[in-house]
Design an enzyme around this catalytic site. Structure first.
Site, PDB file in Angstrom:
ATOM      1  N   LYS A  18      12.888  -3.832  -9.702  1.00  0.00           N
ATOM      2  CA  LYS A  18      13.629  -2.573  -9.809  1.00  0.00           C
ATOM      3  C   LYS A  18      13.350  -1.685  -8.602  1.00  0.00           C
ATOM      4  O   LYS A  18      14.261  -1.049  -8.058  1.00  0.00           O
ATOM      5  CB  LYS A  18      13.182  -1.889 -11.103  1.00  0.00           C
ATOM      6  CG  LYS A  18      13.874  -0.628 -11.456  1.00  0.00           C
ATOM      7  CD  LYS A  18      13.781  -0.359 -12.976  1.00  0.00           C
ATOM      8  CE  LYS A  18      12.438  -0.684 -13.585  1.00  0.00           C
ATOM      9  NZ  LYS A  18      11.491   0.441 -13.556  1.00  0.00           N
ATOM     10  N   LYS A 189      20.778 -16.816 -20.140  1.00  0.00           N
ATOM     11  CA  LYS A 189      21.127 -16.066 -21.340  1.00  0.00           C
ATOM     12  C   LYS A 189      21.385 -14.583 -21.066  1.00  0.00           C
ATOM     13  O   LYS A 189      20.597 -13.936 -20.355  1.00  0.00           O
ATOM     14  CB  LYS A 189      19.987 -16.195 -22.359  1.00  0.00           C
ATOM     15  CG  LYS A 189      19.860 -17.610 -22.913  1.00  0.00           C
ATOM     16  CD  LYS A 189      21.095 -17.931 -23.737  1.00  0.00           C
ATOM     17  CE  LYS A 189      20.994 -19.278 -24.428  1.00  0.00           C
ATOM     18  NZ  LYS A 189      22.257 -19.610 -25.109  1.00  0.00           N
ATOM     19  N   THR A 190      22.454 -14.061 -21.655  1.00  0.00           N
ATOM     20  CA  THR A 190      22.775 -12.641 -21.455  1.00  0.00           C
ATOM     21  C   THR A 190      22.271 -11.779 -22.616  1.00  0.00           C
ATOM     22  O   THR A 190      22.284 -10.561 -22.527  1.00  0.00           O
ATOM     23  CB  THR A 190      24.303 -12.413 -21.367  1.00  0.00           C
ATOM     24  OG1 THR A 190      24.891 -12.754 -22.619  1.00  0.00           O
ATOM     25  CG2 THR A 190      24.928 -13.239 -20.263  1.00  0.00           C
ATOM     26  N   CYS A 383     -10.178   0.219   7.090  1.00  0.00           N
ATOM     27  CA  CYS A 383     -10.977   1.168   6.321  1.00  0.00           C
ATOM     28  C   CYS A 383     -12.329   0.552   5.951  1.00  0.00           C
ATOM     29  O   CYS A 383     -13.220   0.483   6.784  1.00  0.00           O
ATOM     30  CB  CYS A 383     -10.186   1.647   5.103  1.00  0.00           C
ATOM     31  SG  CYS A 383     -10.776   3.212   4.484  1.00  0.00           S
ATOM     32  N   GLU A 407     -22.547   4.045   0.270  1.00  0.00           N
ATOM     33  CA  GLU A 407     -21.747   3.735  -0.932  1.00  0.00           C
ATOM     34  C   GLU A 407     -22.396   2.572  -1.697  1.00  0.00           C
ATOM     35  O   GLU A 407     -22.314   2.498  -2.913  1.00  0.00           O
ATOM     36  CB  GLU A 407     -20.306   3.357  -0.523  1.00  0.00           C
ATOM     37  CG  GLU A 407     -19.409   3.038  -1.706  1.00  0.00           C
ATOM     38  CD  GLU A 407     -17.946   2.712  -1.330  1.00  0.00           C
ATOM     39  OE1 GLU A 407     -17.616   2.676  -0.126  1.00  0.00           O
ATOM     40  OE2 GLU A 407     -17.147   2.494  -2.255  1.00  0.00           O
ATOM     41  N   HIS A 509      -5.548   3.538   7.348  1.00  0.00           N
ATOM     42  CA  HIS A 509      -4.790   2.388   6.845  1.00  0.00           C
ATOM     43  C   HIS A 509      -3.479   2.237   7.620  1.00  0.00           C
ATOM     44  O   HIS A 509      -2.463   2.791   7.211  1.00  0.00           O
ATOM     45  CB  HIS A 509      -4.473   2.568   5.363  1.00  0.00           C
ATOM     46  CG  HIS A 509      -5.671   2.468   4.489  1.00  0.00           C
ATOM     47  ND1 HIS A 509      -6.118   1.272   3.978  1.00  0.00           N
ATOM     48  CD2 HIS A 509      -6.531   3.411   4.047  1.00  0.00           C
ATOM     49  CE1 HIS A 509      -7.202   1.489   3.253  1.00  0.00           C
ATOM     50  NE2 HIS A 509      -7.476   2.773   3.271  1.00  0.00           N
ATOM     51  N   GLU A 511      -1.519  -0.089   7.618  1.00  0.00           N
ATOM     52  CA  GLU A 511      -0.511  -0.842   6.850  1.00  0.00           C
ATOM     53  C   GLU A 511       0.519   0.045   6.158  1.00  0.00           C
ATOM     54  O   GLU A 511       1.573  -0.427   5.762  1.00  0.00           O
ATOM     55  CB  GLU A 511      -1.188  -1.773   5.830  1.00  0.00           C
ATOM     56  CG  GLU A 511      -1.903  -1.093   4.667  1.00  0.00           C
ATOM     57  CD  GLU A 511      -3.376  -0.800   4.945  1.00  0.00           C
ATOM     58  OE1 GLU A 511      -3.736  -0.643   6.128  1.00  0.00           O
ATOM     59  OE2 GLU A 511      -4.152  -0.699   3.978  1.00  0.00           O
TER      60      GLU A 511
HETATM   61  N1  GLN Z   1     -14.946   2.706  -0.048  1.00  0.00           N
HETATM   62  C1  GLN Z   1     -14.800   3.164   1.303  1.00  0.00           C
HETATM   63  C2  GLN Z   1     -14.770   4.689   1.373  1.00  0.00           C
HETATM   64  O1  GLN Z   1     -14.522   5.344   0.393  1.00  0.00           O
HETATM   65  C3  GLN Z   1     -13.559   2.575   1.928  1.00  0.00           C
HETATM   66  C4  GLN Z   1     -12.294   3.030   1.306  1.00  0.00           C
HETATM   67  C5  GLN Z   1     -11.093   2.182   1.657  1.00  0.00           C
HETATM   68  O2  GLN Z   1     -11.234   1.060   2.129  1.00  0.00           O
HETATM   69  N2  GLN Z   1      -9.913   2.679   1.404  1.00  0.00           N
HETATM   70  O3  GLN Z   1     -14.979   5.260   2.397  1.00  0.00           O
END
Ligand code: GLN
Length: 541
Positions: A18, A189-190, A383, A407, A509, A511
């Site tokens: 969709k 099938k409809t 990232c 982290e 990012h 992407e």
């Molecule tokens: N966990 C990492 C941070 O918070 C990387 C985050 C991510 O890859 N979007 O900085």
């Protein structure tokens, strides 16, 4: 011209495309000269998908303004080549939060707060908001989920009301359904489509167009049957067989007459005849046989490819521009930790470590980065992938054995990736990261600046942790180049290795900004490097 609204509902099952359909129809209208905007309404109670597991929801798509949104927004941006804002995605959670806070403020003057009209009014207000904020002539609104779901009822009711309020001439309902194939009978099938339309009509909505999705070719007699039973014009029952080429969908819908039909039914004054040559060229390139490049994607949620939707699309865009094809080897970082999957990693011509959160698989990703560095395999870190490339460098080049991101290890003696000072006091998880577009200055003569060919760029972010500046000098003396830095020189945005064909990591990012006809420069350079390693000839050489 009054603002026109196109509403997209789904019938029978979810995952029938969709979002792609809405995106493609948005393109048909944009190509006719209209200013369009797209909005996704998600009937779940989470405020946004930012805190949801990628296993549940797929990728979180981040916008310029930092909104964490549904991955369908990625389809809209990529197909229509637009940049959307926070107003383009809202959830039941946001609607209720707004209504409840108004109630607490006393805005309703003692009234009883109900789904109709208070919740439906808030839904309509938000649809109006995106129309106004974007200045679009045509607003495409996709309702998440499937007709019949309890949670989508207030949304459908709001749309039903809008049909009367803004006028039937200004609204158009597209219902996207699925035709199952019964192997034993050899038949499509409809009936499920008929049932879902009946369900829609029971709440007062009659679709104006039905897009019948199927894995098999759909015969005319079946389309006629749908038209008859569902009370839709024959011309408005559109067969949409599954295509292996995602970017062919707009061309197929155009060929089926969807664009012209919409112009006629919505009384649109189309000023431009669409020119599809660029898209036709793109699709014919996708169909051409091409040499294949294996790229290993070392991730955490690899069973669900949707969790890396934009990364996958960005790789496709770059490969297409270079006349190659990418085959992604989806590798579980935890498998690498257990000694599995190494053959696949070693066979790859490039390695991507995408974004992620939490400690599962971290060591496997660090091992992949080490392998890429030592064996001079092209590496792109997105990232988290950039952060771990830096951790690996600290451990194995600087000799800090326990180096880590705080982290994953709060007590490390070498916190090379650490929380930003402003982030330290934050306890809420939702919407509290460094989110959205930030500028990045590129250092001349680096791989990053060569890729971009611009002195400064803006990219989308979604992270809490940063490269720890206390270590910058040491890294630089040992061969790491910080080729992208925030204009105030406070934050590392891109790091790369000097003595390596292509080992580049970005804190942002990339992407989220790649387009089918305009691949992202970092992905393009990465795929070029991978092709080079494989000895595969590419277009630009
Ligand atoms: N966990 C990492 C941070 O918070 C990387 C985050 C991510 O890859 N979007 O900085």
């Amino acid at each position: 011209m009054p603002t026109k609204y196109l509403f997209f509902t789904g019938g029978v099952v979810s995952s029938v495309g969709k979002g792609v359909t809405a995106a493609a129809i948005g393109l048909l209208l944009k190509e006719r000269g209209f200013k369009v905007v797209v909005q996704k309404l998600d009937p779940y109670i989470n405020v946004d998908p930012g805190t949801m597991s990628p296993y549940q929801h797929g990728e979180v798509f981040v916008l310029d303004d930092g909104a964490e949104t549904d991955l369908d927004l990625g389809h809209y941006e990529r197909f229509i080549d637009i940049r959307l804002s926070r107003a383009s995605n809202f959830t039941t959670g946001q609607v209720y939060a707004e209504v409840i806070s108004k109630e607490r403020r006393g805005d309703y003057l003692g009234g009883t707060i109900q789904v109709i009209p208070h919740i439906t009014n808030e839904i309509k207000r938000r649809i109006g908001l995106v129309a106004k904020a974007s200045g679009a002539e045509i607003v495409l609104v996709e309702i998440g989920g499937t007709v019949g779901d309890i949670e989508s009822q207030p949304f459908l009711e709001a749309l039903r009301q809008m049909r009367t309020e803004v006028g039937r001439d200004n609204t158009f309902f597209v219902h996207v359904t699925w035709m199952p194939y019964i192997g034993a009978a050899g038949e499509l099938k409809t009936k499920p489509t008929q049932h879902s339309v009946a369900e829609l009509r029971s709440i007062g909505i009659s679709p104006n167009m039905i897009i019948a999705r199927s894995d098999q070719p759909i015969g005319q007699e079946l389309l006629d049957k749908i038209a008859l039973f569902c009370d839709v014009e024959k011309k408005a029952v559109i067969p949409m067989e599954t295509t292996p080429v995602l970017y062919e969908v707009p061309l197929l819908l155009e060929k089926a007459g969807v664009g012209d039909y919409l112009v006629e039914k919505l009384n649109l004054n189309a000023t431009i005849t669409p020119n599809w040559s660029e898209w036709e060229h793109l699709v014919s390139n996708v169909r051409k046989p091409k040499p294949t490049l294996g790229i290993a994607l070392v991730g955490k949620y690899v069973e669900l490819h949707d969790a890396y939707m934009s990364v996958r699309e960005s790789l496709k865009h770059a490969a297409l521009a270079l006349g190659t094809e990418i085959e992604i080897e989806w590798l579980h970082a935890t498998d690498l930790e257990k000694g599995r999957g190494w053959e696949l990693l070693k066979n790859a011509n490039g390695i991507i470590v995408p974004g992620g959160f939490g400690s599962r698989g971290i060591e496997g990703k660090i091992q992949a980065a080490k392998y890429a560095r030592e064996n001079k395999v092209p590496y792109l870190g997105l990232c988290l992938g950039m952060q771990l490339m830096c951790v690996e460098f600290a451990r194995n080049i600087l000799g800090y054995e326990d180096a880590n991101s705080t982290e994953f290890d709060r007590t490390t003696t070498h916190p090379v990736i650490d929380l930003m000072i402003e982030q330290r006091a934050i306890t809420d998880m939702g919407g509290t990261m460094r989110l959205g577009l930030y500028p990045c200055v590129l250092k001349k003569g680096t791989k990053a600046s060569l890729a971009y060919q611009f002195p400064q760029v803006e990219e989308r972010h979604r992270h809490r942790f940063e490269f720890n500046n206390a270590y910058r000098n040491e890294y630089e003396s040992a061969g790491m180049i910080f080729s992208g830095i925030s204009p105030d020189n406070k934050l590392v945005e891109i790091s790369e290795l000097s003595d390596h064909p292509f080992m580049v990591g970005s804190q942002f990012h990339p992407e989220f900004l790649s387009r089918p006809n305009r691949p992202h420069p970092l992905f393009l350079s990465f795929v070029k490097a991978a092709a080079h390693r494989a000895g595969t000839p590419i277009n630009d050489e």
